[in-house]
Design an enzyme around this catalytic site. Structure first.
Site, PDB file in Angstrom:
ATOM      1  NE  ARG A   1      -6.716  -9.078  -4.750  1.00 53.15           N
ATOM      2  CZ  ARG A   1      -6.006 -10.168  -5.017  1.00 53.15           C
ATOM      3  NH1 ARG A   1      -5.120 -10.155  -5.977  1.00 53.15           N
ATOM      4  NH2 ARG A   1      -6.199 -11.277  -4.331  1.00 53.15           N
TER       5      ARG A   1
ATOM      6  CD  GLN B   1     -11.752  -8.915   2.255  1.00 51.47           C
ATOM      7  OE1 GLN B   1     -12.272  -8.035   2.963  1.00 51.47           O
ATOM      8  NE2 GLN B   1     -11.106  -9.943   2.757  1.00 51.47           N
TER       9      GLN B   1
ATOM     10  CG  ASP C   1     -10.346 -10.617  -4.720  1.00 52.88           C
ATOM     11  OD1 ASP C   1     -10.079 -11.159  -5.815  1.00 52.88           O
ATOM     12  OD2 ASP C   1      -9.481 -10.174  -3.959  1.00 52.88           O
TER      13      ASP C   1
ATOM     14  CB  SER D   1      -9.490 -13.490  -2.649  1.00 51.87           C
ATOM     15  OG  SER D   1      -8.487 -12.567  -2.393  1.00 51.87           O
TER      16      SER D   1
ATOM     17  CE1 TYR E   1      12.512  -2.458   3.625  1.00 53.11           C
ATOM     18  CE2 TYR E   1      13.923  -0.779   2.648  1.00 53.11           C
ATOM     19  CZ  TYR E   1      12.900  -1.691   2.532  1.00 53.11           C
ATOM     20  OH  TYR E   1      12.261  -1.870   1.335  1.00 53.11           O
TER      21      TYR E   1
END
Lengths: 365, 365
Positions: free
Chosen positions: A119, A124, A127, A130, A224
């Site tokens: 990724r 991209q 992909d 996606s 956190y």
């Protein structure tokens, strides 16, 4: 060298891996582009449209590609047409079934699994996960809206006001963001949740509310750690339960590569929903985000319908094929120069699961 | 005095004429509000929700209303429960079948046909034809978009651009305008046509293009007459044929009260459309705007699907019931004072098709 696409054999698979628009791009690489008769029909692309772009149409037996472009894992009858030493490229479905690897290897072929594409920004444009997830997110909202007994937007009329629908999207990845955008377009009030707090900005930029359990200010530097505490997670579950109960439409999109999808909506949460509410579970194929969802079915319980969405992108076959085929053409341009295959690019190496009859991949632990 | 609603008996009719929200308003008129058990179930309103607002739930046999509120024409078994001298109010479907008049008259009852309500501003808050047409217009686009193989909005992604869908709406009345608004919300490019040139402003205010054959400037003062000329109408047909052929989704909404719907899209025009295109014919029940459309069915011809939309508002039963019931409550407030019926308002007179067992209406020539 010959690049080809066959008609997809899987039931309900209406996409095709080469569209008329990409024929020219592929041809310019010095290859012959061939399609099986009727390969694009279910996606709205006629044989004539391919021929016009310079593709050859033929029967499956005469396809004989060096490079077979596919949507899903090709069955044996299609693999049998690939020339010796040839390569198969597609979403091979390794997450759920890797029998395709043996089938490719025993024929001495190679295979590229698109689901293994990194990724990264360089990848991209290739992909497919996606591009197809984005379409699935759009479609999920349309399917859900079409099952609702109410309209999505606010409407003020002579007969009084109709309030906008309340939509909740769980998981704000590519599919989730497109679902949010589509529900917002239709005028719904939208809330979204994602375990990645970084998703907040994207969610809010689409006009939706990001659900988050506030970290107690007193927790200070320990924020956190506090967010991982059992007590915090319990408050998060309670918040989700409350928001699910208020929703007219819930769209769930949480997937983990090569893992069972996380269970986000329990049977008790579904039971607390209003009659007439709809849940669309985009992870139905990988175990489901929603208790009781079944792939390809609509399950009704207490007046709430759960859509087990399976391969939703294929229900937009024209646009899904267009984006899939463009992704593939971008990848092929990395692999083919002057009519010859070169498998040395890092993206190709990362996805080449069978090479010259040898399996190079094993399921992650 | 007792006002009641029964469960609608017609197949696929999921609406109900009283919703929990209108129970209180009706009760305040000094009447008892009664519903048949399960009357609102298909619209998402439980018996408990009605009871909470003070309504009584009962079996059909014990309904015994003085005023029966209905969606469609009630069948004999429901009419039989109305008290002697009682009144029935609903969309009686007189345009296609007026057998209900005889059924009401022979029982000595009265009937109000909502379809005869004048389209005046005073009647607007009671106008069920408008409130239901608006919902049907929204739903028509959702149904059409859900059948398309492509998405509606422009999408620019790493895999290139997907162009917006082209939507054509024929007839820019209440349903047409809502169809335009919904298609625009979804990001489509929208064109619309209406024989009433006055519709241009409303169409354009929704961001759609109004289709019009320009009147030749040279025609000057004779503009109106020229617009009625055979040559002008021919040019208009040619323009529509061209725009239909370019559309991904066509929604037709042209209806003429008590007449056959006008034929706007011929078989030849459908044949010229792209495979994958969709036509939603909202006038399918009254003969159809589209050649080949069949009520309640999806007909496929050359890859183009024609949806013969029948009673689309009923597919949004929650909101459709809410608006229908509010329309009815507004009308009932004109008719009931201190628990007694008064039928002297002009709107009541205009719609009272059976009065004390006597039929006062005949089909327009």
């Amino acid at each position: 060298m010959r690049i080809a696409a066959a008609r997809e054999r899987k039931h309900d698979e209406r996409r095709v891996a080469i569209v008329p628009d990409t024929v020219g791009r592929l041809s310019r690489l010095g290859v012959e582009v061939v399609l099986e008769h009727g390969a694009g029909a279910a996606a709205g692309f006629s044989d004539a449209a391919y021929a016009e772009q310079g593709a050859t149409l033929t029967d499956l037996a005469a396809l004989a590609p060096d490079l077979l472009l596919a949507i899903g894992p090709p069955p044996g009858e299609v693999l049998d047409t690939v020339r010796p030493g040839g390569l198969v490229v597609g979403l091979l479905g390794l997450a759920t079934d890797d029998a395709i690897l043996e089938a490719v290897a025993k024929r001495g072929l190679g295979a590229i699994a698109l689901e293994l594409l990194p990724r990264t920004s360089r990848a991209q444009s290739m992909d497919v996960l996606s591009s197809q997830a984005s379409l699935a997110g759009y479609k999920a909202v349309l399917v859900g809206a079409n099952l609702l007994g109410r309209i999505m937007p606010l409407q003020m009329t002579a007969a009084g006001t109709l309030t906008p629908a309340q939509v909740l999207v769980l998981g704000a990845g590519v599919a989730g963001l497109q679902a949010i955008a589509t529900a917002r377009r239709l005028g719904a009030r939208v809330e979204a949740f994602d375990v990645r707090r970084a998703a907040r900005e994207e969610v809010e930029s689409l006009g939706a509310r990001f659900l988050e359990v506030p970290l107690d200010a007193a927790e200070g530097e320990g924020g956190y750690a506090a967010a991982q505490s059992e007590e915090y997670l319990e408050r998060q579950r309670a918040l989700l339960a409350e928001r699910v109960a208020e929703a007219d439409l819930v769209v769930t999109t949480a997937q983990i590569p090569f893992r069972q999808a996380p269970r986000l909506v329990s049977g008790a949460m579904v039971e607390a929903m209003r009659p007439g509410a709809v849940v669309v579970d985009l992870a139905a194929d990988t175990g489901g985000n929603v208790e009781g969802s079944r792939p390809g079915e609509i399950v009704e319980t207490n007046g709430v319908r759960i859509v087990g969405a399976s391969n939703l992108a294929a229900e937009l076959p024209t646009h899904a094929s267009q984006t899939f085929a463009r992704n593939l053409a971008n990848l092929v341009e990395l692999m083919v120069t002057d009519g010859e295959l070169h498998l040395d690019d890092e993206l190709v190496r990362a996805t080449l699961v069978v090479d010259g009859g040898e399996i190079r991949w094993s399921r992650p632990a």
